[in-house]
Design a protein around this motif. Structure first.
Motif, PDB file in Angstrom:
ATOM      1  N   SER A  40     -66.867 -34.045 -28.960  1.00  0.00           N
ATOM      2  CA  SER A  40     -67.647 -33.531 -27.840  1.00  0.00           C
ATOM      3  C   SER A  40     -67.321 -32.061 -27.600  1.00  0.00           C
ATOM      4  O   SER A  40     -66.414 -31.506 -28.223  1.00  0.00           O
ATOM      5  CB  SER A  40     -67.346 -34.329 -26.564  1.00  0.00           C
ATOM      6  OG  SER A  40     -66.082 -33.953 -26.039  1.00  0.00           O
ATOM      7  N   ALA A  84     -74.805 -33.587 -27.563  1.00  0.00           N
ATOM      8  CA  ALA A  84     -75.425 -34.879 -27.873  1.00  0.00           C
ATOM      9  C   ALA A  84     -76.622 -34.695 -28.806  1.00  0.00           C
ATOM     10  O   ALA A  84     -76.867 -35.516 -29.688  1.00  0.00           O
ATOM     11  CB  ALA A  84     -75.859 -35.563 -26.585  1.00  0.00           C
ATOM     12  N   THR A 103     -69.902 -41.917 -28.596  1.00  0.00           N
ATOM     13  CA  THR A 103     -71.279 -42.192 -29.005  1.00  0.00           C
ATOM     14  C   THR A 103     -71.567 -43.689 -28.951  1.00  0.00           C
ATOM     15  O   THR A 103     -70.815 -44.492 -29.507  1.00  0.00           O
ATOM     16  CB  THR A 103     -71.533 -41.660 -30.430  1.00  0.00           C
ATOM     17  OG1 THR A 103     -71.365 -40.239 -30.429  1.00  0.00           O
ATOM     18  CG2 THR A 103     -72.919 -42.009 -30.922  1.00  0.00           C
ATOM     19  N   THR A 155     -79.431 -38.596 -25.005  1.00  0.00           N
ATOM     20  CA  THR A 155     -78.478 -39.693 -24.928  1.00  0.00           C
ATOM     21  C   THR A 155     -79.179 -40.975 -24.510  1.00  0.00           C
ATOM     22  O   THR A 155     -80.334 -40.963 -24.074  1.00  0.00           O
ATOM     23  CB  THR A 155     -77.365 -39.386 -23.896  1.00  0.00           C
ATOM     24  OG1 THR A 155     -77.954 -39.372 -22.594  1.00  0.00           O
ATOM     25  CG2 THR A 155     -76.723 -38.028 -24.159  1.00  0.00           C
ATOM     26  N   THR A 157     -78.373 -42.427 -21.967  1.00  0.00           N
ATOM     27  CA  THR A 157     -78.301 -42.381 -20.507  1.00  0.00           C
ATOM     28  C   THR A 157     -79.676 -42.294 -19.870  1.00  0.00           C
ATOM     29  O   THR A 157     -79.964 -42.977 -18.870  1.00  0.00           O
ATOM     30  CB  THR A 157     -77.448 -41.171 -20.067  1.00  0.00           C
ATOM     31  OG1 THR A 157     -76.183 -41.240 -20.728  1.00  0.00           O
ATOM     32  CG2 THR A 157     -77.230 -41.165 -18.576  1.00  0.00           C
ATOM     33  N   THR A 197     -73.579 -40.825 -16.294  1.00  0.00           N
ATOM     34  CA  THR A 197     -73.209 -40.902 -17.706  1.00  0.00           C
ATOM     35  C   THR A 197     -72.360 -42.156 -17.850  1.00  0.00           C
ATOM     36  O   THR A 197     -72.263 -42.969 -16.921  1.00  0.00           O
ATOM     37  CB  THR A 197     -72.457 -39.640 -18.179  1.00  0.00           C
ATOM     38  OG1 THR A 197     -72.313 -39.694 -19.609  1.00  0.00           O
ATOM     39  CG2 THR A 197     -71.088 -39.521 -17.546  1.00  0.00           C
ATOM     40  N   GLU A 225     -72.263 -49.914 -23.191  1.00  0.00           N
ATOM     41  CA  GLU A 225     -72.078 -48.694 -23.969  1.00  0.00           C
ATOM     42  C   GLU A 225     -70.849 -48.835 -24.868  1.00  0.00           C
ATOM     43  O   GLU A 225     -69.756 -48.357 -24.561  1.00  0.00           O
ATOM     44  CB  GLU A 225     -71.897 -47.480 -23.040  1.00  0.00           C
ATOM     45  CG  GLU A 225     -72.998 -47.279 -22.014  1.00  0.00           C
ATOM     46  CD  GLU A 225     -74.331 -46.914 -22.622  1.00  0.00           C
ATOM     47  OE1 GLU A 225     -74.355 -46.273 -23.695  1.00  0.00           O
ATOM     48  OE2 GLU A 225     -75.367 -47.272 -22.026  1.00  0.00           O
TER      49      GLU A 225
END
Length: 346
Positions: A40, A84, A103, A155, A157, A197, A225
């Motif tokens: 990241s 991302a 991820t 993402t 999200t 997130t 996730e």
């Protein structure tokens, strides 16, 4: 006969080419002498650089574990910070050897991007962060109707957010940014009411805010996730190395093998410990599990010495004695009521 011969030769060449492709990344990493790891752009506890560009975090430690397994040295890693939006292209193009960047493993990513997930380093779920001084009455995500929500684009999200509000018959306004830092800055500046997130990420970014204590993570988790390392499809030799590095970390914790006791554990009479640590058989022959995936017999020893077992990695980076103070929860071993479970080395 000529046609049959041509077909046979063609098939043989295809098999040879496939074998070469499978060995590609492992050989490449050895030849260049380091592992290129995609991480990241800065998420405390998972992959985060300090002022001297020294990287730490669970995802970082996993890359160091792979480097230890392949090269015998956890420091032989170079880190590529990726947004991302950039992360999958960087892996597909060969810019990085492995993506270890909070991820989420999904069906579409696993089947349509030419990529493979090698395990779940962290079981997570999406949550919401709000400023409790601005919205003292909000105690639940069910009270977020009409809210303006900040998040990062590219993402899962965004999709989870849409599903949640639709299923609960609530309206919302989305404000999406390419970079996580931009989304967080917008939230802190009051351009949105809520930041969303993965819940682990909420605990991380909360530490970056001017007044962390004023910001509260709401109790609801609205998605699954499973976060883990990713490699390219069509390279089974490399996939096996990365996958079994993860399994070695989990098996080591289950067997009670740590970075502190590993030398004494080599003398253990437990066959499972002996197989993991590559201890010689009674007749002096090698156990063979390291060579079976193209590594040294001490592959797992190198991993555990470098990073410790899975539990050590978790506690050091995100556990209760860190600023994030995250309990093991679903990331406990299966025998302790969690989901972390690895196939046996046999």
């Amino acid at each position: 006969m000529n046609k049959v011969t041509s077909l046979f030769i063609g098939a043989a060449l295809s098999v040879a080419a496939a074998g070469a492709a499978q060995a590609g990344t492992l050989d490449d990493v050895r030849q260049k002498g380091f592992l290129q790891c995609g991480v990241s752009q800065g998420l405390p506890g998972f992959s985060n650089p300090d002022e001297q560009n020294n990287w730490t975090g669970m995802d970082v430690d996993f890359c160091r574990a792979v480097a230890a397994a392949v090269l015998g040295d956890p420091q032989k890693v170079k880190f590529t910070p990726l947004s991302a939006k950039e992360r999958f292209t960087a892996l597909q193009s060969g810019e990085i050897d492995i993506l270890s960047r909070n991820t989420t493993w999904t069906m579409s990513r696993d089947t349509s991007l030419g990529l493979k997930f090698a395990g779940t380093m962290y079981y997570d779920g999406q949550g919401f962060l709000i400023n409790s001084t601005k919205f003292p009455e909000v105690k639940s995500a069910a009270q977020l109707a009409g809210a303006t929500v900040c998040t990062q684009t590219g993402t899962t999200t965004e999709l989870n957010l849409a599903d949640y509000f639709k299923s609960n018959n609530m309206e919302y306004k989305l404000v999406a940014f390419e970079k996580n830092e931009e989304a967080l800055a917008a939230y802190q500046d009051g351009r949105c009411d809520v930041y969303t997130t993965d819940q682990s990420g909420l605990y991380s970014v909360r530490l970056k805010l001017a007044k962390p204590e004023e910001n509260v993570v709401l109790p609801e988790i609205i998605s699954k996730e499973p976060l883990g390392p990713v490699v390219r499809q069509g390279d089974d030799a490399w996939f096996n190395v990365v996958k079994w590095t993860y399994f070695a970390l989990v098996n080591a914790e289950e067997l009670g093998i740590t970075s502190q006791n590993i030398e004494e554990m080599k003398a253990s009479k437990n066959p499972e410990v002996q197989r993991l640590l590559g201890v010689e058989n009674a007749d002096g022959s090698a156990a063979g599990f390291g060579t079976g995936i193209g590594l040294e017999e001490a592959w797992a020893v190198n991993i555990i010495k470098a990073t410790g077992n899975y539990g050590e990695i978790f506690e050091r980076n995100v556990g209760l004695n860190t600023p994030l103070k995250i309990a093991r929860g679903k990331n406990a071993l299966w025998k302790d009521g969690g989901l972390q479970y690895a196939p046996p080395i046999r």
